[in-house]
Design an enzyme around this catalytic site. Structure first.
Site, PDB file in Angstrom:
ATOM      1  N   ARG A  91      31.623  24.615  -7.103  1.00  0.00           N
ATOM      2  CA  ARG A  91      31.612  23.394  -6.295  1.00  0.00           C
ATOM      3  C   ARG A  91      30.744  22.317  -6.914  1.00  0.00           C
ATOM      4  O   ARG A  91      31.038  21.139  -6.844  1.00  0.00           O
ATOM      5  CB  ARG A  91      31.106  23.748  -4.891  1.00  0.00           C
ATOM      6  N   TYR A  92      29.612  22.738  -7.448  1.00  0.00           N
ATOM      7  CA  TYR A  92      28.646  21.794  -8.004  1.00  0.00           C
ATOM      8  C   TYR A  92      28.793  21.758  -9.523  1.00  0.00           C
ATOM      9  O   TYR A  92      29.283  22.711 -10.122  1.00  0.00           O
ATOM     10  CB  TYR A  92      27.226  22.249  -7.666  1.00  0.00           C
ATOM     11  N   ARG A  95      26.371  24.778 -11.409  1.00  0.00           N
ATOM     12  CA  ARG A  95      26.123  26.141 -10.930  1.00  0.00           C
ATOM     13  C   ARG A  95      27.332  26.704 -10.192  1.00  0.00           C
ATOM     14  O   ARG A  95      28.150  25.950  -9.658  1.00  0.00           O
ATOM     15  CB  ARG A  95      24.887  26.193 -10.033  1.00  0.00           C
ATOM     16  N   CYS A 104      28.213  44.585   3.141  1.00  0.00           N
ATOM     17  CA  CYS A 104      26.821  44.298   3.468  1.00  0.00           C
ATOM     18  C   CYS A 104      26.250  45.492   4.204  1.00  0.00           C
ATOM     19  O   CYS A 104      26.998  46.292   4.771  1.00  0.00           O
ATOM     20  CB  CYS A 104      26.723  43.066   4.364  1.00  0.00           C
ATOM     21  N   CYS A 108      26.563  40.504   9.749  1.00  0.00           N
ATOM     22  CA  CYS A 108      26.016  39.510  10.671  1.00  0.00           C
ATOM     23  C   CYS A 108      27.190  38.889  11.429  1.00  0.00           C
ATOM     24  O   CYS A 108      28.174  38.478  10.799  1.00  0.00           O
ATOM     25  CB  CYS A 108      25.258  38.440   9.897  1.00  0.00           C
ATOM     26  N   CYS A 111      28.421  35.363  10.264  1.00  0.00           N
ATOM     27  CA  CYS A 111      28.573  35.173   8.806  1.00  0.00           C
ATOM     28  C   CYS A 111      29.565  34.073   8.462  1.00  0.00           C
ATOM     29  O   CYS A 111      30.629  33.952   9.045  1.00  0.00           O
ATOM     30  CB  CYS A 111      29.035  36.471   8.164  1.00  0.00           C
ATOM     31  N   ARG A 113      31.197  33.954   5.738  1.00  0.00           N
ATOM     32  CA  ARG A 113      32.375  34.565   5.092  1.00  0.00           C
ATOM     33  C   ARG A 113      32.963  35.647   5.987  1.00  0.00           C
ATOM     34  O   ARG A 113      33.457  36.675   5.523  1.00  0.00           O
ATOM     35  CB  ARG A 113      32.011  35.126   3.715  1.00  0.00           C
ATOM     36  N   ASP A 272      27.925  26.812  10.142  1.00  0.00           N
ATOM     37  CA  ASP A 272      29.212  26.279   9.692  1.00  0.00           C
ATOM     38  C   ASP A 272      30.237  26.465  10.824  1.00  0.00           C
ATOM     39  O   ASP A 272      30.039  27.272  11.726  1.00  0.00           O
ATOM     40  CB  ASP A 272      29.673  27.034   8.442  1.00  0.00           C
ATOM     41  N   ASP A 309      26.065  22.212   5.514  1.00  0.00           N
ATOM     42  CA  ASP A 309      26.991  22.396   4.398  1.00  0.00           C
ATOM     43  C   ASP A 309      28.262  21.659   4.793  1.00  0.00           C
ATOM     44  O   ASP A 309      28.887  21.992   5.807  1.00  0.00           O
ATOM     45  CB  ASP A 309      27.248  23.900   4.184  1.00  0.00           C
ATOM     46  N   LYS A 316      25.926  21.015   0.098  1.00  0.00           N
ATOM     47  CA  LYS A 316      24.847  21.066   1.085  1.00  0.00           C
ATOM     48  C   LYS A 316      24.181  19.700   1.209  1.00  0.00           C
ATOM     49  O   LYS A 316      23.835  19.094   0.200  1.00  0.00           O
ATOM     50  CB  LYS A 316      23.821  22.113   0.660  1.00  0.00           C
TER      51      LYS A 316
HETATM   52  C1  PLP Z   1      24.853  27.160  -1.786  1.00  0.00           C
HETATM   53  C2  PLP Z   1      25.695  27.161  -2.928  1.00  0.00           C
HETATM   54  C3  PLP Z   1      25.158  27.062  -4.225  1.00  0.00           C
HETATM   55  C4  PLP Z   1      23.664  26.990  -4.482  1.00  0.00           C
HETATM   56  O1  PLP Z   1      23.135  25.825  -3.931  1.00  0.00           O
HETATM   57  P1  PLP Z   1      21.599  25.424  -4.155  1.00  0.00           P
HETATM   58  O2  PLP Z   1      21.432  24.215  -3.296  1.00  0.00           O
HETATM   59  O3  PLP Z   1      21.436  25.159  -5.608  1.00  0.00           O
HETATM   60  O4  PLP Z   1      20.768  26.576  -3.698  1.00  0.00           O
HETATM   61  C5  PLP Z   1      26.027  27.016  -5.278  1.00  0.00           C
HETATM   62  N1  PLP Z   1      27.356  27.047  -5.084  1.00  0.00           N
HETATM   63  C6  PLP Z   1      27.905  27.133  -3.874  1.00  0.00           C
HETATM   64  C7  PLP Z   1      29.373  27.139  -3.731  1.00  0.00           C
HETATM   65  C8  PLP Z   1      27.090  27.190  -2.746  1.00  0.00           C
HETATM   66  O5  PLP Z   1      27.628  27.277  -1.532  1.00  0.00           O
HETATM   67  S1  SF4 Z   2      25.451  36.603   6.365  1.00  0.00           S
HETATM   68 FE1  SF4 Z   2      27.437  37.537   5.776  1.00  0.00          FE
HETATM   69  S2  SF4 Z   2      27.268  37.932   3.604  1.00  0.00           S
HETATM   70 FE2  SF4 Z   2      25.183  37.615   4.363  1.00  0.00          FE
HETATM   71  S3  SF4 Z   2      24.433  39.673   4.891  1.00  0.00           S
HETATM   72 FE3  SF4 Z   2      25.277  38.806   6.746  1.00  0.00          FE
HETATM   73  S4  SF4 Z   2      27.403  39.533   6.778  1.00  0.00           S
HETATM   74 FE4  SF4 Z   2      26.658  39.799   4.694  1.00  0.00          FE
END
Ligand code: PLP
Ligand code: SF4
Length: 370
Positions: A91-92, A95, A104, A108, A111, A113, A272, A309, A316
């Site tokens: 996305r960025y 990174r 996991c 959670c 979550c 995801r 989210d 986000d 973010k």
């Molecule tokens: C959160 C996230 C990161 C890391 O973000 P930082 O602000 O650098 O901690 C990188 N890629 C994705 C897709 C993310 O959701």
């Molecule tokens: S937030 Fe989602 S990915 Fe993170 S530990 Fe909990 S269930 Fe696993």
């Protein structure tokens, strides 16, 4: 014989009847929830529950409300749309986030995801991982790789090391981060053997995830100490959750306790818009008030950045209480943590107009004591 953490994981609570052994509630309504969004609660985390509906319970025990969410999206951050290869979100510019596990220690309920964790929908095979590594290798603008999931530390030490070794062999990958919740939900996973392995691949950072002061126990403190002693800088990413931590006292207690176990509060996330998590959502004003209650009142090290986000995948965005009242060319008007107004005169060496006006600006600035 299995390592201790694997044995503890085998005793996880995955069926509603197991909840009933300790808490007498009607669990029949949970079956439908679990068939859509799997349940797993590590024995360790389950034992942190003091009573039905407390802050630990709400994070890990399924609720029928999960099936009653009229507004959520399966993938609100459009991670799938920004994945050049399965499980890798780019996305960025510099990174990537690399999902290497779908499991996991505890699922959670809030979550982000939720669409995939604990489910069979996605198979993180060795080929998936190889394809992700291949993309990173072929994309030299990537200087920071975040291993995520699910939880990367549900993989064996050897599997984690496989990924770390490959990444370290790529000169453009400067920083490796591991996002894991095991220091909170299965601290026994953090072993001297794991830490000795991790420190061969420095700089390795770890983003861990604590949401409530009750999660900071002797065991989680031991896990964080082992990591910190191995030179792994620790930051916590917390999620603001209705009925769990949505008040200033709880968060202040949490962030202060985190610093005591050498964890820097990094981010506080606004929920989210994830399907099945409606009942956890709080107002953004609540988060802003919480940050306002920390800034200046406790050490700057303790204050996380509050983040939304952006829905759709814009990244973010940090949200702050407004401390700026106005910015003029020669004077900034600010509000401090007590709500008092302060002026900052903008007198700069390279601006002639300020040189001329400086004496009167200084004279008229109330806080200057003569
Ligand atoms: C959160 C996230 C990161 C890391 O973000 P930082 O602000 O650098 O901690 C990188 N890629 C994705 C897709 C993310 O959701
Ligand atoms: S937030 Fe989602 S990915 Fe993170 S530990 Fe909990 S269930 Fe696993």
């Amino acid at each position: 014989m299995d390592e201790e953490w694997k044995q503890i994981l085998k005793q996880s609570i995955t069926r509603p009847e197991q909840i009933n052994r300790k808490f007498k509630i009607d669990v029949s309504s949970l079956r439908a929830v679990i068939s859509k969004y799997p349940m797993r609660i590590s024995k360790y985390y389950f034992d942190l529950i003091n009573q039905v509906d407390d802050a630990i319970w709400r994070q890990c025990v399924p609720s029928p409300l999960e099936l009653n969410d009229p507004f959520g999206f399966d993938d609100p951050l459009n991670e799938e749309g920004q994945s050049p290869t399965l499980g890798l979100v780019h996305r960025y510019p510099d990174r990537v986030l690399m999902c290497v596990s779908n499991k996991c220690a505890t699922y959670c309920r809030f979550c982000t995801r939720k669409r995939k964790v604990g489910k069979q929908v996605i198979n993180y095979s060795k080929e998936t991982l190889e394809a992700q590594l291949q993309y990173i290798k072929a994309t030299p603008i990537i200087r920071d790789v975040l291993l995520s999931g699910g939880d990367p530390l549900l993989l064996s030490d050897e599997q984690v090391e496989f990924a770390l070794k490959k990444l370290r062999a790529m000169p453009h990958v400067e920083v490796i981060r591991i996002g894991s919740r095991v220091p909170c939900t299965l601290p026994q996973r953090i072993t001297p053997k794991l830490c000795n392995m991790l420190k061969k691949y420095h700089p390795v950072y770890m983003n861990i995830h604590f949401n409530h002061p009750l999660e900071i126990t002797r065991e989680s403190e031991r896990a964080c100490s082992l990591l910190a002693d191995a030179g792994v800088p620790l930051g916590s990413q917390s999620v603001l959750l209705k009925g769990v931590n949505d008040n200033p006292d709880v968060i202040k207690n949490l962030v202060q306790k985190l610093l005591k176990i050498r964890v820097k509060p990094y981010y506080l996330f606004q929920m989210d818009i994830v399907r099945g998590t409606y009942h956890f959502r709080t107002r953004v004003e609540t988060g802003i008030n919480i940050i306002d209650s920390l800034v200046g009142h406790t050490s700057g090290l303790a204050v996380p950045r509050y983040i939304i986000d952006s829905p759709g995948g814009g990244g973010k965005i940090p949200i702050q209480p407004d401390y700026i009242q106005s910015i003029k060319s020669d004077r900034v008007t600010l509000k401090n943590y007590e709500g008092k107004t302060f002026f900052y005169p903008q007198i700069l060496p390279d601006e002639e107009i300020n040189q001329i006006r400086a004496p009167s600006l200084i004279r008229n600035t109330k806080w200057v004591s003569k």
